[in-house]
Design a protein around this motif. Structure first.
Motif, PDB file in Angstrom:
ATOM      1  N   UNK A  61     -18.412  -4.746  52.857  1.00  0.00           N
ATOM      2  CA  UNK A  61     -18.916  -3.466  52.336  1.00  0.00           C
ATOM      3  C   UNK A  61     -18.901  -3.407  50.814  1.00  0.00           C
ATOM      4  N   UNK A  62     -18.426  -4.459  50.173  1.00  0.00           N
ATOM      5  CA  UNK A  62     -18.303  -4.462  48.706  1.00  0.00           C
ATOM      6  C   UNK A  62     -19.660  -4.777  48.075  1.00  0.00           C
ATOM      7  N   UNK A  63     -20.159  -3.878  47.250  1.00  0.00           N
ATOM      8  CA  UNK A  63     -21.460  -4.057  46.601  1.00  0.00           C
ATOM      9  C   UNK A  63     -21.326  -4.934  45.351  1.00  0.00           C
ATOM     10  N   UNK A  64     -22.494  -5.304  44.766  1.00  0.00           N
ATOM     11  CA  UNK A  64     -22.477  -6.117  43.548  1.00  0.00           C
ATOM     12  C   UNK A  64     -21.830  -5.354  42.400  1.00  0.00           C
ATOM     13  N   UNK A  65     -22.058  -4.043  42.351  1.00  0.00           N
ATOM     14  CA  UNK A  65     -21.433  -3.224  41.306  1.00  0.00           C
ATOM     15  C   UNK A  65     -19.919  -3.212  41.485  1.00  0.00           C
ATOM     16  N   UNK A  66     -19.488  -3.145  42.742  1.00  0.00           N
ATOM     17  CA  UNK A  66     -18.050  -3.163  43.016  1.00  0.00           C
ATOM     18  C   UNK A  66     -17.445  -4.503  42.593  1.00  0.00           C
ATOM     19  N   UNK A  67     -18.158  -5.591  42.898  1.00  0.00           N
ATOM     20  CA  UNK A  67     -17.662  -6.915  42.532  1.00  0.00           C
ATOM     21  C   UNK A  67     -17.561  -7.064  41.024  1.00  0.00           C
ATOM     22  N   UNK A  68     -18.528  -6.515  40.300  1.00  0.00           N
ATOM     23  CA  UNK A  68     -18.503  -6.578  38.839  1.00  0.00           C
ATOM     24  C   UNK A  68     -17.312  -5.814  38.288  1.00  0.00           C
ATOM     25  N   UNK A  69     -17.048  -4.646  38.891  1.00  0.00           N
ATOM     26  CA  UNK A  69     -15.902  -3.841  38.437  1.00  0.00           C
ATOM     27  C   UNK A  69     -14.589  -4.559  38.733  1.00  0.00           C
ATOM     28  N   UNK A  70     -14.519  -5.184  39.912  1.00  0.00           N
ATOM     29  CA  UNK A  70     -13.301  -5.914  40.277  1.00  0.00           C
ATOM     30  C   UNK A  70     -13.099  -7.107  39.355  1.00  0.00           C
ATOM     31  N   UNK A  71     -14.210  -7.801  39.027  1.00  0.00           N
ATOM     32  CA  UNK A  71     -14.101  -8.948  38.120  1.00  0.00           C
ATOM     33  C   UNK A  71     -13.546  -8.526  36.766  1.00  0.00           C
ATOM     34  N   UNK A  72     -14.036  -7.400  36.251  1.00  0.00           N
ATOM     35  CA  UNK A  72     -13.537  -6.913  34.962  1.00  0.00           C
ATOM     36  C   UNK A  72     -12.046  -6.615  35.044  1.00  0.00           C
ATOM     37  N   UNK A  73     -11.649  -6.040  36.174  1.00  0.00           N
ATOM     38  CA  UNK A  73     -10.223  -5.730  36.372  1.00  0.00           C
ATOM     39  C   UNK A  73      -9.401  -7.021  36.468  1.00  0.00           C
ATOM     40  N   UNK A  74      -9.934  -8.016  37.159  1.00  0.00           N
ATOM     41  CA  UNK A  74      -9.213  -9.278  37.317  1.00  0.00           C
ATOM     42  C   UNK A  74      -9.048  -9.968  35.970  1.00  0.00           C
ATOM     43  N   UNK A  75     -10.065  -9.941  35.133  1.00  0.00           N
ATOM     44  CA  UNK A  75      -9.964 -10.535  33.798  1.00  0.00           C
ATOM     45  C   UNK A  75      -8.851  -9.876  32.998  1.00  0.00           C
ATOM     46  N   UNK A  76      -8.772  -8.547  33.116  1.00  0.00           N
ATOM     47  CA  UNK A  76      -7.705  -7.820  32.423  1.00  0.00           C
ATOM     48  C   UNK A  76      -6.337  -8.203  32.969  1.00  0.00           C
ATOM     49  N   UNK A  77      -6.242  -8.325  34.286  1.00  0.00           N
ATOM     50  CA  UNK A  77      -4.970  -8.673  34.919  1.00  0.00           C
ATOM     51  C   UNK A  77      -4.553 -10.100  34.556  1.00  0.00           C
ATOM     52  N   UNK A  78      -5.523 -11.010  34.451  1.00  0.00           N
ATOM     53  CA  UNK A  78      -5.178 -12.369  34.032  1.00  0.00           C
ATOM     54  C   UNK A  78      -4.586 -12.362  32.624  1.00  0.00           C
TER      55      UNK A  78
ATOM     56  N   UNK B 188       4.319  -7.550  40.829  1.00  0.00           N
ATOM     57  CA  UNK B 188       3.471  -6.382  41.108  1.00  0.00           C
ATOM     58  C   UNK B 188       2.017  -6.678  40.760  1.00  0.00           C
ATOM     59  N   UNK B 189       1.805  -7.415  39.661  1.00  0.00           N
ATOM     60  CA  UNK B 189       0.450  -7.746  39.220  1.00  0.00           C
ATOM     61  C   UNK B 189      -0.247  -8.625  40.259  1.00  0.00           C
ATOM     62  N   UNK B 190       0.438  -9.654  40.746  1.00  0.00           N
ATOM     63  CA  UNK B 190      -0.172 -10.538  41.740  1.00  0.00           C
ATOM     64  C   UNK B 190      -0.460  -9.790  43.032  1.00  0.00           C
ATOM     65  N   UNK B 191       0.435  -8.883  43.401  1.00  0.00           N
ATOM     66  CA  UNK B 191       0.197  -8.061  44.589  1.00  0.00           C
ATOM     67  C   UNK B 191      -1.069  -7.232  44.421  1.00  0.00           C
ATOM     68  N   UNK B 192      -1.267  -6.689  43.225  1.00  0.00           N
ATOM     69  CA  UNK B 192      -2.492  -5.933  42.946  1.00  0.00           C
ATOM     70  C   UNK B 192      -3.721  -6.825  43.038  1.00  0.00           C
ATOM     71  N   UNK B 193      -3.612  -8.045  42.502  1.00  0.00           N
ATOM     72  CA  UNK B 193      -4.728  -8.989  42.559  1.00  0.00           C
ATOM     73  C   UNK B 193      -5.067  -9.326  44.012  1.00  0.00           C
ATOM     74  N   UNK B 194      -4.042  -9.514  44.851  1.00  0.00           N
ATOM     75  CA  UNK B 194      -4.291  -9.795  46.265  1.00  0.00           C
ATOM     76  C   UNK B 194      -5.046  -8.640  46.928  1.00  0.00           C
TER      77      UNK B 194
END
Length: 350
Positions: free
Chosen positions: A101-118, A85-91
């Motif tokens: 359409x992804x802004x720099x703020x969106x990318x920063x938020x996604x990066x923070x989420x990816x770090x948590x998921x890792x 389920x975690x890898x599916x979320x990462x995908x």
């Protein structure tokens, strides 16, 4: 033949003793619910009792092993399901990040989420059952996975060794630093040797492997889940390339620059997810085997417990009837005896 008073008395006492012994045996049978008290009472029953008890004892031990195996496998299956389920979320997050359409703020938020998921993925791969780490092979007492910081960036180790060495390095790190790190740690890379299967004896001549080894789930070398995470984190930081290091044919460390594309990482996570799915399928087949053996053991336990009970335990109704008859016989023997030996020659002389 002349019947004397002594003979009458002796016969009377002998019959009273026989009735008393019968009553004692009947009473003991009812109170203990057992057909025999000593092996000498009935050697055939005693011999069968040893055999049936031995089988029942073995089955009980196998049932305990089955419960332990099922617990280990269930913990593993839960961890693999959560990782899937975690890898599916990462995908999904990677697909979102690859959108124009992804802004720099969106990318920063996604990066923070990816770090948590890792970090969550590392935690899942350090799952335990009964205090033992389930993905470490024979090394069950120490957490197999760990995020470590090195001179060339963060990476994940497996049982104290690097899953890969120099596979994903930021383009900002100098080639000299990479070469030095690679040279100093060449012998610290995890290499899979023989399988470290943890087997449980769950039946008569039946064993099952309960564990899935971590390297089979996350991969090793340049093809492992945590390297894919590292590439994604670099891409979310805005980097368009990364470096890798390897030994060339001359034994020298060669640093290579590689392009970095978010869309390509989706396929890499698909490969990582497929590896988890294969592990789940392998585990599922073993779990089906354990369930099948468990049902067979339950049937065998019922059968041998019934045989043991029928062999050793009395029939309550029959035993109660025998006890009543023995009591009546004993009381009758006492009554007759009282009349037969109460008179003596003195009584008649008087």
């Amino acid at each position: 033949m002349r019947i004397t008073n002594g003979m009458i008395a002796d016969n009377t006492l002998r019959n009273i003793n026989k009735a008393a012994n019968r009553l004692a045996a009947a009473n003991e049978a009812v109170s203990s619910n057992q057909k025999i008290q000593l092996a000498s009472d009935d050697p055939v029953v005693a011999s069968r009792a040893i055999t049936y008890r031995s089988y029942v004892s073995q089955i009980e031990q196998y049932q305990e092993n089955v419960d332990a195996a099922d617990g280990w496998q269930t913990a593993t299956d839960d961890a693999l399901s959560d990782l899937s389920d975690l890898i599916t979320t990462v995908k999904t997050l990677t697909t979102e990040a690859a959108s124009d359409t992804c802004s720099e703020e969106d990318l920063a938020a996604i990066k923070s989420r990816i770090e948590t998921l890792r970090d969550q993925a590392v935690t899942l791969m350090n799952s335990t059952y009964a205090g033992r780490y389930i993905f470490g092979g024979y090394s069950t007492s120490e957490a197999p996975y760990e995020v470590v910081s090195t001179d060339i960036g963060d990476t994940v180790t497996f049982k104290g060794d690097y899953l890969s060495l120099g596979s994903v390095i930021s383009a900002d790190v100098s080639d000299a630093d990479i070469e030095t790190f690679y040279t100093n740690n060449t012998g610290e890379v995890y290499e899979s040797t023989s399988d470290q299967n943890i087997n449980y004896n769950i039946g008569f001549n039946s064993e099952v492997t309960v564990n899935i080894e971590g390297q089979d789930v996350t991969g090793t070398g340049t093809d492992n889940l945590f390297d894919t995470f590292s590439k994604l984190l670099l891409a979310l930081d805005g980097e368009t390339s990364y470096k890798t290091a390897a030994l060339d044919s001359s034994g020298n460390v060669t640093v290579t620059a590689n392009s970095l594309d978010l869309s390509a990482l989706i396929d890499e996570f698909t490969t990582d997810l497929d590896r988890v799915t294969v592990s789940q399928a392998t585990l599922g087949a073993r779990m089906d085997n354990v369930n099948s053996v468990s049902e067979s053991l339950d049937d065998a336990y019922t059968a041998y417990s019934t045989l043991m009970s029928n062999n050793e335990n009395i029939d309550t109704a029959t035993a109660a009837t025998e006890l009543t008859s023995a009591e009546y016989t004993y009381e009758a023997a006492l009554a007759v005896g009282a009349k037969a030996i109460s008179k003596s020659l003195i009584d008649f002389i008087a």
